[in-house]
Design an enzyme around this catalytic site. Sequence first.
Site, PDB file in Angstrom:
ATOM      1  N   ARG A 192      48.887   8.831  28.798  1.00  0.00           N
ATOM      2  CA  ARG A 192      50.012   8.436  29.658  1.00  0.00           C
ATOM      3  C   ARG A 192      50.604   7.087  29.227  1.00  0.00           C
ATOM      4  NH1 ARG A 192      49.040  12.678  29.876  1.00  0.00           N
ATOM      5  NH2 ARG A 192      48.260  13.955  31.575  1.00  0.00           N
ATOM      6  N   SER A 242      50.143  13.365  40.222  1.00  0.00           N
ATOM      7  CA  SER A 242      48.942  12.519  40.371  1.00  0.00           C
ATOM      8  C   SER A 242      49.379  11.068  40.551  1.00  0.00           C
ATOM      9  CB  SER A 242      48.074  12.607  39.117  1.00  0.00           C
ATOM     10  OG  SER A 242      47.634  13.920  38.947  1.00  0.00           O
ATOM     11  N   GLU A 312      49.619   5.639  38.110  1.00  0.00           N
ATOM     12  CA  GLU A 312      50.369   6.318  37.049  1.00  0.00           C
ATOM     13  C   GLU A 312      51.849   6.340  37.443  1.00  0.00           C
ATOM     14  OE1 GLU A 312      48.757  10.095  35.639  1.00  0.00           O
ATOM     15  OE2 GLU A 312      50.799  10.868  35.441  1.00  0.00           O
TER      16      GLU A 312
END
Length: 322
Positions: A192, A242, A312
Amino acid sequence: MMVDDSVIALFRSRLSEMGWEALESGLRTDEIMKPHTSFRVGGPAQIYAEPSSTEEIAALISCARELGIPFFLMGNGSNLVISDEGIDGLVIRLGENFSAIRSEEDPENSEYTYIYASAGTLLTRLSSFAAKAGLTGLEFASGIPGSLGGAVFMNAGAYDHDMSEVLEKVIAISSSGEVETVGKEDLQLGYRSSRFMKEGGIVTEAVLRLKKGDPEQIFSQIKEYTEKRTKSQPLQYPSAGSMFKRPAGYYTGALIEQAGLKGFSVGGAQVSEKHAGFVINTGNATASDIDALVRKIQATIKEKNGVELVREVRFIGRGFDS
Ligand SMILES: Cc1cc2nc3c(=O)[nH]c(=O)nc-3n(C[C@H](O)[C@H](O)[C@H](O)COP(=O)(O)OP(=O)(O)OC[C@H]3O[C@@H](n4cnc5c(N)ncnc54)[C@H](O)[C@@H]3O)c2cc1C
């Protein structure tokens, strides 16, 4: 800092003077961001633009820089929480206006095909384009609701695959305003993360290299992933997927569930009952509700497990600093 109305007027006239009348007339002011994000929260952007070419993006940025107007670039808004107080300056959104796709067989190896796509192309559309062309490698992306540019920026991924496996090169406007081509070896794609997260810059186009595959297998893999997602994720509620990055050695959902936070809520923001790694908007959540809930989760997991949960999802706008 809020941009003064007189500076906004100057921004408009500067764009027109430079010959960008159509772009200028499409600008919106005080655009509410809520409908532009998957979380369905967010106050107004002072200036909002949806450009349709690299030249238009470059013009917006150069005028904004000249007048000291801060800007934020977004794709499909599926990894964002935008402040209830809104965003100072200019928001540039790369969406349907900027979503051309074309493909070309690799002249050196007919087993492979290159796909050229503009940054606003939705990953779901790209994945389906590849599947219909009998190309394998993008099945994992079929349920990720982001744009291609956002997926490069985040190195989006699922089911042990991510964008780094299919990206060949990226065309971008660098933080100094130059249009540059960045080869896969220089994209710094990690979990990520990407070069653009560290160094700034705007992805305008990406070139992917996909292998020819068996269409039946490709479609059946997509079906399997879709079933998995529908079964395990609270897709009927607005969210940004998420909330946290996966900490090494742990499963975020399990940590949150074991801490007794499943179903815990602040205002309209709730830890999903279906998947504790997701924070959902049960209907009337504000960005402040989401932020407060996320802080509560982070503090609890830090105290109980000594683990730092890193967001995130990106929190953007007045009062947020990421
Ligand atoms: C239900 C749901 C499921 C999800 N599942 C997954 C999943 O399985 N895997 C996964 O990785 N993610 C998942 N996500 C999160 C999200 O879809 C991805 O992170 C996606 O890559 C974000 O793309 P976006 O266009 O929406 O970016 P945005 O949310 O608009 O922006 C995110 C960041 O990317 C930057 N950015 C956007 N476009 C560009 C560009 N062209 N150039 C440079 N920077 C850019 C923005 O500045 C911002 O910092 C999910 C989200 C939801 C709502």
